[in-house]
Design an enzyme around this catalytic site. Sequence first.
Site: not given
Ligand SMILES: *Cc1c(COP(=O)(O)O)cnc(C)c1O
Length: 426
Positions: A144, A239, A267
């Site tokens: 994701y 990511d 995060k």
């Molecule tokens: C949470 C997450 C996102 C998206 O971040 P948001 O702040 O919810 O838009 C993207 N990549 C990874 C790996 C994530 O865990």
Amino acid sequence: MIYKRSSALFAEAQKYIPGGVNSPVRAFKAVGGDPIFVKKAKGAYLFDEDGNRLIDYIASWGPLLLGHAYEPVINAVINKAKDGTSFGMPTEIETELAKLAVSMVPNIDKIRFVNSGTEACMSAVRLARGYTKKDKIIKFAGCYHGHSDSFLIQAGSGAVTFGSPNSPGVTQGTAKDTLLAKYNDLQSVRELVAANQGEIATIIIEPVAGNMGCIVPTDTFIKGLREICTQEGILLLFDEVMTGFRLAQGGAQEVLGIHADILCFGKVIGGGLPVGAFAASSKIMAHLAPEGPVYQAGTLSGNPLAMAAGLAMLKELKERPEIFESLAKKTAYLHEGFDAVLKIKSVPYQINRFGSMISVHFTDTPVIDFETSATGNNDYFKRYFHGMLDKGVYLPPSAFESYFLNDALSYEDLDKTIEALDSLDL
Ligand SMILES: *Cc1c(COP(=O)(O)O)cnc(C)c1O
């Protein structure tokens, strides 16, 4: 436990907010029942609107590495707010956080702050495309990267065909530029690269996956990706929205010993406020506006309150790097405890763990990618989730999510969690 007030609040919310929530996973669709409304939280505990206390294993889906309402972070935000909340002009604290982040991550020179992980990944891919002058990207099924169009793509019919939209509203035109590979399967990447020679801008990956449960990359896989990217002139994009400043100061890059070309953060870097970021070498970042032609902007980007929270959080992690080790130990303790309990219940299960990320899948099949993650039995998961909740343990309400441990969790909390599992009839 009683959730009367939560259920009433949910009913009211559904009248005005689609599905009653502002992010789908909060709605308990995968586990059934009504979501729990939070009143407040402190340290390792959530306090809901019905007065229940829950041991929290999601930590706001990762950001709250040091626990809820952590004093230095809260104080930094309060103090900053007194001087005004947003200016749309540069502030010194943006440079302070940038400098600190650059000092903690092994191979970045410059960083751009945005407001979410989604924005970070979306912008990083645009930068990769602008830099390489290529259009296609490879992503992995089950990873994701936020909800921007290019990532809401599922595998097409053949292994080497392009993806198809997995949400209405995403166009086939966008989908054709996203190629889907299989996590931990280097051959699937090689095939896509061969079939799209010279057309791929970037390979984006969660270096340790957390959005199909926790999935650990094999050494050959992650090293192989680096080699393919270097050989083919493709930018490797980690990511690290979930893993950055969680697995180590230098995130997954440091732990895995692999350097990517572009990094995304979110995060933890915001300490619980809305922050995302992407970062790379000066050479790559020079392509970003206003230095270069790749456009990216944000009214609230680098917001002083968000920067204050992030700065307080990262300072703490820089000063106390032993936190990462201590979190990993707690997670291993939970793993052993769960293992001992589940072994004597007659349910199939797998436990995956890396650093302070862990997940339980109710399947006999080792979970190494999206397909194997999807073999988990959701009936077991529902009983497990609601059973744990009844004992005061809050787990992610979906089998496809990792748990995130926070520093405020005590061994007593972990023991209570293991005892809760022991008492369940799965
Ligand atoms: C949470 C997450 C996102 C998206 O971040 P948001 O702040 O919810 O838009 C993207 N990549 C990874 C790996 C994530 O865990």
